[in-house]
Design a protein around this motif. Structure first.
Motif, short mmCIF file in Angstrom:
data_model
loop_
_atom_site.label_atom_id
_atom_site.label_comp_id
_atom_site.label_asym_id
_atom_site.label_seq_id
_atom_site.Cartn_x
_atom_site.Cartn_y
_atom_site.Cartn_z
N VAL A 172 -2.83 -0.66 -4.10
CA VAL A 172 -2.11 -0.02 -5.20
C VAL A 172 -2.31 -0.79 -6.50
CG1 VAL A 172 -0.32 1.18 -3.86
CG2 VAL A 172 0.07 -1.17 -4.59
N LYS A 173 -2.27 -0.03 -7.59
CA LYS A 173 -2.35 -0.61 -8.93
C LYS A 173 -0.98 -1.13 -9.32
CE LYS A 173 -6.61 0.78 -10.01
NZ LYS A 173 -7.72 -0.21 -10.09
N VAL A 174 -0.97 -2.34 -9.89
CA VAL A 174 0.25 -2.88 -10.50
C VAL A 174 -0.12 -3.32 -11.92
CG1 VAL A 174 1.46 -3.46 -8.35
CG2 VAL A 174 -0.16 -5.10 -9.33
N PRO A 191 -3.63 -5.82 -10.45
CA PRO A 191 -3.03 -5.77 -11.80
C PRO A 191 -4.06 -5.50 -12.90
CG PRO A 191 -2.52 -7.86 -10.66
CD PRO A 191 -3.67 -7.20 -9.94
N ASN A 192 -5.35 -5.41 -12.54
CA ASN A 192 -6.40 -5.08 -13.53
C ASN A 192 -6.31 -5.91 -14.81
OD1 ASN A 192 -6.35 -2.02 -12.07
ND2 ASN A 192 -8.35 -2.81 -12.67
N GLU A 193 -6.27 -7.23 -14.64
CA GLU A 193 -6.35 -8.20 -15.75
C GLU A 193 -5.07 -8.30 -16.57
OE1 GLU A 193 -10.09 -8.15 -18.08
OE2 GLU A 193 -10.57 -6.27 -17.07
N ALA A 209 -11.94 -11.41 -7.17
CA ALA A 209 -12.53 -11.21 -8.50
C ALA A 209 -13.12 -9.80 -8.55
CB ALA A 209 -13.64 -12.23 -8.75
N ASP A 210 -12.79 -9.05 -9.61
CA ASP A 210 -13.39 -7.73 -9.79
C ASP A 210 -14.14 -7.75 -11.13
OD1 ASP A 210 -14.09 -5.08 -10.21
OD2 ASP A 210 -12.13 -4.25 -9.85
N GLN A 211 -13.43 -7.52 -12.22
CA GLN A 211 -14.10 -7.44 -13.53
C GLN A 211 -14.73 -8.76 -13.96
OE1 GLN A 211 -11.13 -5.98 -12.85
NE2 GLN A 211 -11.44 -3.82 -13.32
MG MG Z 1 -10.10 -3.62 -9.47
#
Ligand code: MG
Length: 376
Positions: free
Chosen positions: A166-168, A195-197, A244-246
């Motif tokens: 899930v996105k937070v 949390p997308n950064e 690590a993603d972005q």
């Molecule tokens: Mg991501």
């Protein structure tokens, strides 16, 4: 065999429901369909992400086409090097490997589709052969509220997804409500947060001990993608594993994350690496560091789903909870194979090339949707 023409078509694939994440909301996938035509009548298909501007991506691809026409599609790796050098190094735009990867991914995919079709083999066989016969995906519920996300997560868990993601990063109170309600809904399934950064090290230090109580498998890219230091700082004191993603797009990024032990997992996709070849190269670097790769999902049609499966089949260190985006689409442009998950997984497709058949009527509808969505 020679490349005779490269065509591009902007398309828009609406989502069933609005996509919520820490950076805002999204209503559909804007893409550039890339077709590579050859003098032997074989056509390969790929797709590039259309953001931030479909017109800009098409202009870059038109310039790239000028360097590819007349060449053999089996020169894939050398052609990508030539195009990158010509468009992003020699013209004073200096080094733009991340943007170049997003621009050129569709062209590189389409070359693999041609190569596979020309040999009658699925791309994974040309990449060294399949290491598995299926790819396992996580369940990715959608919705705005914690209740909607929990209901979606329960449905996915009931459908056989062992991992829920899930996105937070949407504010402390809402994040904690989402985590509590989703955990309650999914029982003991594995749970990942992204949390997308949107967490700085201080926020991460405050939030991670609280979410850790809910048994979180890992937290994906909590901090800014531009700072591996921040990721390292968070990981150093985190009770939960960090992915690590972005922070990792290129093979060099992956090497740096591995060298500094800044993540326990690396999330990576074809639109970051610039296609299948560099995806596999990056995955091999992570393998040497003992780190697994989780397939990333981005704005995509079934073309990317199928292309990603081809590359993912060929690497040794694939995760068992990969990102799946196809269920967001009202209508896909891939006619076959069926891309609906069965027990949270898809088989490694064995048709030639990237392993799919395009739905030309659906492409026409998606092109019309793009004209309507983006015409001034
Ligand atoms: Mg991501």
């Amino acid at each position: 065999m020679k490349i005779t023409e490269i065509r591009t078509t902007p398309i828009f694939l609406p989502y069933k429901i609005r996509y919520h994440w820490a950076q805002g909301t999204i209503d559909g996938a804007e893409l550039i369909l890339v077709e590579v035509h050859t003098d032997e009548g074989i056509t390969g298909y790929g797709e590039s992400v259309g953001s931030p501007s479909a017109g800009a991506i098409e202009a870059h691809l038109a310039k790239a086409a000028g360097y590819c026409i007349g060449h053999d599609p089996f020169e894939n790796s050398g052609l990508m090097h030539l195009v990158y050098q010509a468009l992003f190094q020699a013209m004073g735009t200096c080094s733009s490997p991340r943007y170049a990867g997003q621009v050129l991914a569709g062209l590189e995919m389409a070359l693999w589709d041609v190569m596979g079709k020309a040999t009658g083999k699925p791309a994974h066989q040309l990449l060294g052969g399949a290491r598995r016969n299926h790819v396992q995906y996580f369940g990715f519920p959608q919705g705005d509220t914690a209740e909607e996300l929990a209901a979606g997560a329960k449905a996915l868990a009931d459908d056989g997804c062992e991992v829920i993601y899930v996105k937070v990063g949407r504010g402390d109170a809402l994040d904690l409500e989402i985590v509590a309600k989703v955990r309650e809904a999914i029982g003991n399934r594995r749970l990942r947060l992204d949390p997308n950064e949107h967490w700085d090290p201080l926020t991460a230090g405050r939030m991670i001990p609280q979410v850790a109580a809910y048994g979180i498998e890992f937290i994906e890219q909590p901090t800014s993608s531009e700072s591996i230091n921040a990721l390292l700082q968070v990981k150093g004191s985190s009770a939960v594993a960090i992915a690590a993603d972005q922070s990792a797009f290129t093979p060099s990024d992956v090497f740096e994350v591995c060298r500094r032990r800044a993540a326990d997992m690396i999330v990576l996709g074809l639109h970051e690496t610039g296609g299948l070849t560099r995806f596999c190269k990056a995955a091999h670097i992570a393998e040497a560091a003992g780190i697994n790769i989780c397939l990333h999902g981005l704005y995509e049609s079934g073309i990317t789903t199928c292309a990603s499966i081809q590359a993912a089949a060929a690497i040794a260190n694939l995760d068992d909870g990969n990102q799946y985006m196809n269920h967001f689409l009202v209508e896909d442009i891939v006619a076959a194979p069926d891309l609906a998950l069965n027990n949270g997984q898809l088989p490694v497709f064995t048709g030639p090339g990237l392993g799919f058949e395009l739905d030309e009527d659906a492409v026409a509808r998606a092109a019309e949707a793009h004209r309507k969505q983006f015409s001034a």
